[in-house]
Design a protein around this motif. Structure first.
Motif, PDB file in Angstrom:
ATOM      1  N   ALA A 156     -39.402  13.423  21.128  1.00  0.00           N
ATOM      2  CA  ALA A 156     -40.515  13.917  21.933  1.00  0.00           C
ATOM      3  C   ALA A 156     -40.907  15.337  21.557  1.00  0.00           C
ATOM      4  O   ALA A 156     -42.033  15.770  21.826  1.00  0.00           O
ATOM      5  CB  ALA A 156     -40.152  13.848  23.417  1.00  0.00           C
ATOM      6  N   GLN A 157     -40.000  16.066  20.937  1.00  0.00           N
ATOM      7  CA  GLN A 157     -40.258  17.455  20.566  1.00  0.00           C
ATOM      8  C   GLN A 157     -40.948  17.579  19.210  1.00  0.00           C
ATOM      9  O   GLN A 157     -41.491  18.630  18.874  1.00  0.00           O
ATOM     10  CB  GLN A 157     -38.927  18.214  20.535  1.00  0.00           C
ATOM     11  N   GLY A 176     -48.982  23.845  11.015  1.00  0.00           N
ATOM     12  CA  GLY A 176     -49.722  24.268  12.191  1.00  0.00           C
ATOM     13  C   GLY A 176     -48.943  24.179  13.484  1.00  0.00           C
ATOM     14  O   GLY A 176     -49.537  24.069  14.568  1.00  0.00           O
ATOM     15  N   VAL A 177     -47.604  24.257  13.389  1.00  0.00           N
ATOM     16  CA  VAL A 177     -46.764  24.160  14.583  1.00  0.00           C
ATOM     17  C   VAL A 177     -45.671  25.219  14.513  1.00  0.00           C
ATOM     18  O   VAL A 177     -45.476  25.872  13.490  1.00  0.00           O
ATOM     19  CB  VAL A 177     -46.122  22.760  14.710  1.00  0.00           C
ATOM     20  N   ALA A 178     -44.940  25.369  15.613  1.00  0.00           N
ATOM     21  CA  ALA A 178     -43.796  26.275  15.650  1.00  0.00           C
ATOM     22  C   ALA A 178     -42.586  25.600  15.009  1.00  0.00           C
ATOM     23  O   ALA A 178     -42.490  24.363  15.001  1.00  0.00           O
ATOM     24  CB  ALA A 178     -43.481  26.659  17.093  1.00  0.00           C
ATOM     25  N   PRO A 179     -41.643  26.382  14.476  1.00  0.00           N
ATOM     26  CA  PRO A 179     -40.473  25.770  13.827  1.00  0.00           C
ATOM     27  C   PRO A 179     -39.719  24.777  14.702  1.00  0.00           C
ATOM     28  O   PRO A 179     -39.255  23.748  14.203  1.00  0.00           O
ATOM     29  CB  PRO A 179     -39.606  26.982  13.468  1.00  0.00           C
ATOM     30  N   HIS A 180     -39.596  25.053  16.007  1.00  0.00           N
ATOM     31  CA  HIS A 180     -38.822  24.142  16.849  1.00  0.00           C
ATOM     32  C   HIS A 180     -39.523  22.801  17.051  1.00  0.00           C
ATOM     33  O   HIS A 180     -38.907  21.846  17.541  1.00  0.00           O
ATOM     34  CB  HIS A 180     -38.520  24.791  18.206  1.00  0.00           C
ATOM     35  N   GLN A 181     -40.784  22.717  16.647  1.00  0.00           N
ATOM     36  CA  GLN A 181     -41.525  21.458  16.753  1.00  0.00           C
ATOM     37  C   GLN A 181     -41.488  20.654  15.455  1.00  0.00           C
ATOM     38  O   GLN A 181     -42.093  19.593  15.370  1.00  0.00           O
ATOM     39  CB  GLN A 181     -42.978  21.747  17.129  1.00  0.00           C
ATOM     40  N   VAL A 182     -40.767  21.166  14.459  1.00  0.00           N
ATOM     41  CA  VAL A 182     -40.692  20.519  13.148  1.00  0.00           C
ATOM     42  C   VAL A 182     -39.402  19.724  13.023  1.00  0.00           C
ATOM     43  O   VAL A 182     -38.331  20.171  13.441  1.00  0.00           O
ATOM     44  CB  VAL A 182     -40.755  21.564  12.017  1.00  0.00           C
ATOM     45  N   LEU A 183     -39.515  18.560  12.419  1.00  0.00           N
ATOM     46  CA  LEU A 183     -38.354  17.783  12.001  1.00  0.00           C
ATOM     47  C   LEU A 183     -38.289  17.851  10.486  1.00  0.00           C
ATOM     48  O   LEU A 183     -39.206  17.391   9.798  1.00  0.00           O
ATOM     49  CB  LEU A 183     -38.492  16.329  12.457  1.00  0.00           C
ATOM     50  N   LEU A 234     -37.507   7.014  15.122  1.00  0.00           N
ATOM     51  CA  LEU A 234     -38.707   7.636  15.692  1.00  0.00           C
ATOM     52  C   LEU A 234     -39.614   6.619  16.377  1.00  0.00           C
ATOM     53  O   LEU A 234     -40.688   6.977  16.868  1.00  0.00           O
ATOM     54  CB  LEU A 234     -39.490   8.354  14.587  1.00  0.00           C
ATOM     55  N   ALA A 235     -39.183   5.363  16.402  1.00  0.00           N
ATOM     56  CA  ALA A 235     -39.939   4.280  17.046  1.00  0.00           C
ATOM     57  C   ALA A 235     -41.351   4.168  16.481  1.00  0.00           C
ATOM     58  O   ALA A 235     -42.333   3.996  17.216  1.00  0.00           O
ATOM     59  CB  ALA A 235     -39.980   4.478  18.561  1.00  0.00           C
ATOM     60  N   LEU A 236     -41.463   4.246  15.155  1.00  0.00           N
ATOM     61  CA  LEU A 236     -42.766   4.143  14.510  1.00  0.00           C
ATOM     62  C   LEU A 236     -43.137   2.680  14.300  1.00  0.00           C
ATOM     63  O   LEU A 236     -42.277   1.862  13.962  1.00  0.00           O
ATOM     64  CB  LEU A 236     -42.742   4.854  13.154  1.00  0.00           C
ATOM     65  N   PRO A 237     -44.405   2.342  14.470  1.00  0.00           N
ATOM     66  CA  PRO A 237     -44.829   0.957  14.214  1.00  0.00           C
ATOM     67  C   PRO A 237     -44.577   0.566  12.767  1.00  0.00           C
ATOM     68  O   PRO A 237     -44.723   1.385  11.857  1.00  0.00           O
ATOM     69  CB  PRO A 237     -46.335   0.989  14.518  1.00  0.00           C
TER      70      PRO A 237
END
Length: 234
Positions: free
Chosen positions: A5-6, A172-179, A230-233
């Motif tokens: 979710a993050q 375009g995101v913060a490091p904690h939002q990156v996998l 990641l529950a990807l289709p």
């Protein structure tokens, strides 16, 4: 434990994550050797010996330590040094490098890589993050990625947290939002952890994790397992 979710973006290592690098480099070396045989025979005779190339590489790495993050620079200098030592024209270094570099882009992806990239890119912006010198567009994977960040362009290499921060900015995101996804325990996993990212260790060879108590958020044997997590289709 991974928190999907993050995740707002994904950064991906390339060599030994999307394709095996050793056979790629072996093919590139063979192509360069053939070119040298035709264009610089004296250099070719010396270049043929693996121990000679190892000695050249060590010398160039020592004398060009400020460029340790730039694989293309080091390869050019290695070829130029070999040409000079053999008495051949050092101006041949650039076309010789281009022969090697073009062959280095001819990768053979793991069977899971392309299907996984399609699934990942359908949900997340993808940014490649590599210490190597693969060119995503020449490789043929550029359409899946929002951006590519290399050590050569960044001026620093993994595991330096600064290159991970640059990749997060590119996404375009913060490091904690990156996998971050990669095969190297030190360069990828620990580097990304130090940068504040979630991490996935792609452990295709079933290696032992030797860095406890620090751990990746998820360990997978291939990228199909990651997509499932990641529950990807499909």
């Amino acid at each position: 434990m991974l928190n999907p979710a993050q995740v707002r973006a994904i950064t991906l290592d390339l060599d030994d994550t999307l394709w095996p690098i050793l056979p790629t480099l072996e093919r590139a070396e063979a192509r360069l050797q053939s070119w040298l045989d035709a264009e610089a025979p004296a250099t070719a005779d010396q270049w043929r010996a693996p121990e000679y190339r190892r000695a050249l590489r060590a010398e160039v790495n020592r004398d060009h330590a400020a460029h340790a993050h730039d694989m293309s620079h080091l390869r050019r200098e290695m070829i130029a040094l070999a040409l000079r030592r053999a008495g051949d024209d050092a101006a041949l270094a650039e076309p010789a490098f281009e022969v090697f570099f073009a062959a280095r882009q001819c990768v053979e992806c793991y069977a899971d890589a392309l299907p996984a990239l399609e699934r990942l890119a359908a949900r997340y912006p993808l940014v490649s993050l590599s210490n190597g010198n693969a060119d995503l567009h020449r490789v043929g994977l550029g359409a899946h990625f929002k951006a590519q960040v290399s050590a050569r362009e960044a001026g620093v290499a993994k595991p330096d947290p600064r290159i991970f921060s640059l990749a997060a900015e590119a996404a375009g995101v913060a490091p904690h939002q990156v996998l971050h996804i990669g095969d190297d325990a030190l360069l990828d996993v620990l580097g990304a952890l130090d940068a504040g990212m979630q991490t996935v260790w792609v452990n295709r060879e079933r290696q032992h994790w030797a860095h406890a108590p620090r751990q990746p958020h998820l360990t997978v044997a291939d990228l199909h397992q990651l997509c499932t997590a990641l529950a990807l289709p499909a």
